[in-house]
Design an enzyme around this catalytic site. Structure first.
Site, short mmCIF file in Angstrom:
data_model
loop_
_atom_site.label_atom_id
_atom_site.label_comp_id
_atom_site.label_asym_id
_atom_site.label_seq_id
_atom_site.Cartn_x
_atom_site.Cartn_y
_atom_site.Cartn_z
CG ASP A 188 4.93 -20.36 15.82
OD1 ASP A 188 4.66 -20.03 14.65
OD2 ASP A 188 5.87 -19.87 16.46
CE LYS A 195 6.51 -21.56 11.25
NZ LYS A 195 5.83 -20.79 12.28
CE LYS A 218 7.60 -17.68 20.50
NZ LYS A 218 8.79 -17.67 19.61
CG HIS A 278 9.53 -25.40 12.24
ND1 HIS A 278 9.38 -25.12 10.90
CD2 HIS A 278 9.51 -24.21 12.88
CE1 HIS A 278 9.27 -23.80 10.75
NE2 HIS A 278 9.34 -23.24 11.93
CE LYS A 298 17.03 -23.05 10.77
NZ LYS A 298 17.89 -21.87 10.63
NE ARG A 308 -2.20 -1.47 3.55
CZ ARG A 308 -2.74 -1.65 4.73
NH1 ARG A 308 -4.02 -1.34 4.94
NH2 ARG A 308 -2.03 -2.13 5.73
#
EC number: 1.1.1.49
Length: 513
Positions: A262, A175, A365, A267, A209, A68
């Site tokens: 997530d 994802k 985390k 993964h 990777k 935008r």
């Protein structure tokens, strides 16, 4: 006896036509939707430049941004250059940049703006004639999934998804691939209504990777490991992806998604499939995907799920020498949220090779440190002709594949301690990519973007893999949804006590990477 012809597809880790030469993309244009986002700035733009700097993009390559912002081509080129100078892996070279910048274009508009997509179509047509991109166009949807329908419908309406002659059209999707099985099926049907499945590339950057790809080499190029790679010798497998950071500014995105959706659904289940799969007939996309699908079809949750899973939210604590706040004190996060920042599940693979071997997957985390690894923990020797005092510090043998950081492979085994007495202690035999090879590993997005432009889907999950992964995870999410709030764990530790209890019920412990 004449030799058989070279297969159409060979090992995806090298050029399919000449093992000595790099794989170079052909004439093409890459359109990035969501080009003002963090992913485009930190990963995609530097990766495109690094491919060009390594000579892997042709002079006829073009990059088109769609957003935008009220930018012209030159202003967008300045934005790209800023991202490249900040994030390039290979160092900035003006002559490479000047060549790349000649093919940079920008189209201003919103996803609902029909005129903007007409301008995008005209821009690509101009690049086909001016730059020689030959009608080969890839569309990178670095946008929220709820924006997919309108963008895909615009691409279909304008004919930009239609392949004509020898040209190709491809779409790249980041994802999450849905939020459960039913939404994944709906998303796949939507995408496939515009692009054929062989033209759909679902990005899982972990599969790009070098160390992840080396699982294939480690397993199938070395007779040393194959006899040990089964339930006869392996006690259990641990796959860990730990982060030492919190949510920061991602609270709005993360709330309602959580660690399992997530990371585990994509993964970690992909890593499990690569570890547990049988040797493919070849390294063609079809044969690789066939073997991964077999694993996912055979994977089950260990029951009862409540006792064989764990989830948590990080509370206040210390990350290194710095005090950090808990999740519910992060800006933009609801105080009553039940979204987990730590998730662990126990799975079994019902095949002859892996029957009885639990696979433990965990991610979180604000854990002890940033690390991703795959650990095959072996059974103890059936008989140890030593006194207890001789092997007091002897644990299980383990083969550990370090995905990040310090990429490499470690083998842990028992060795005699120097001295006059017989004392056995664990030691590590270590292989490091940085120490063994003089060239640095390409960043994952370099490899994956190049594969998109080459049309080589070996490292990208297909529809069935995505849907099977959700079939595995959905029962866990349903159990958690009915089970109240996650446990709290202190930042800087390795997760909630429930994760340790999950392992201790079987006499096992989590590794401390």
């Amino acid at each position: 006896m004449p030799q058989s012809a070279e297969p159409e597809w060979t090992n995806p880790l090298r050029d399919p036509h000449d093992r000595r030469l790099p794989r170079i993309a052909g004439p093409s244009a890459l359109v990035i939707f969501g080009v003002t986002g963090d992913l485009a700035h930190r990963k995609l733009m530097p990766a495109i430049y690094d491919l060009a700097n390594r000579g892997l993009l042709p002079p006829s390559f073009a990059l088109v941004g769609f957003a935008r912002r009220d930018w012209d081509h030159d202003q967008f080129a300045d934005v790209v250059r800023e991202a490249v100078e900040a994030g390039s892996r290979t160092g900035f070279r003006p002559e490479v940049w000047d060549r790349l910048a000649e093919g940079i274009r920008f189209v201003q508009g919103t996803f609902e703006d029909d005129d903007a997509f007409e301008r995008l179509r005209a821009t690509l047509a101009d690049l086909d004639s001016e730059r020689g991109t030959d009608g080969n166009h890839a569309y990178y949807l670095s946008i929220p999934p709820n924006a997919f329908p309108v963008v895909l419908s615009q691409l279909r309406r304008t004919g930009m998804a239609d392949q004509t002659g020898d040209s190709w059209r491809r779409v790249v999707i980041e994802k999450p691939f849905g939020h459960d099985e039913s939404s994944a099926v709906e998303l796949n049907e939507l995408v496939n209504s515009v692009f054929a499945e062989e033209s759909v590339f679902r990005i899982d950057h972990y599969l790009g990777k070098e160390t992840v790809q080396n699982i294939l080499a480690l397993r199938f190029a070395n007779q040393l490991f194959d006899p040990l790679w089964s339930s006869h010798y392996v006690d259990h497998v641990q796959i860990t992806m730990a982060e030492d950071i919190g949510l920061g500014g991602r609270a709005g995105y993360y709330d309602g998604i959580g660690a399992a959706r997530d990371v585990i659904q994509n993964h970690l289940l992909q890593l499990l499939a690569l570890v547990a799969m049988e040797e493919p007939v070849s390294f063609s996309p079809h044969h690789l995907q066939t073997e991964k699908i077999k694993v996912l079809q055979s994977t089950r949750n260990i029951l009862p799920i409540a006792e064989n899973s764990a989830r948590g939210q990080y509370g206040a604590g210390w990350q290194g020498s710095e005090p950090v706040v808990g999740l519910k004190d992060e800006d933009g996060f609801a105080a009553d949220s039940t979204t987990e920042t730590f998730a662990a599940i126990a799975l079994e693979v019902d095949t002859r090779r892996w029957a009885g071997v639990p696979f433990y997957l965990r991610t979180g985390k604000r854990l002890g440190r940033r690390v991703t690894e795959i650990a095959l923990v072996f059974k103890r020797a059936p008989h140890l002709p030593f006194d207890d005092t001789m092997t007091a510090e002897l644990g299980h043998n383990a083969l550990v594949i370090r995905v990040q950081p310090d990429e490499g492979v470690t083998l842990r085994f028992g060795s005699k301690v120097p001295g006059s007495s017989m004392e056995v202690r664990d030691v590590n035999m270590d292989f490091s990519y940085g120490g063994a090879f003089t060239v640095s590993s390409p960043e994952a997005y370099e490899r994956l973007l190049l594969d998109v432009l080459l049309g080589e889907p070996s490292l990208f999950p297909v529809n069935e893999e995505v849907e099977l992964s959700w079939q595995i995870l959905d029962p866990v999410l349903d159990e958690w949804a009915a089970d109240g709030s996650p446990d709290e764990y202190e930042s800087g530790t390795w997760g909630p006590h429930s994760a340790d209890e999950m392992m201790s019920r079987t006499g096992r412990v989590w590794r401390r990477p």
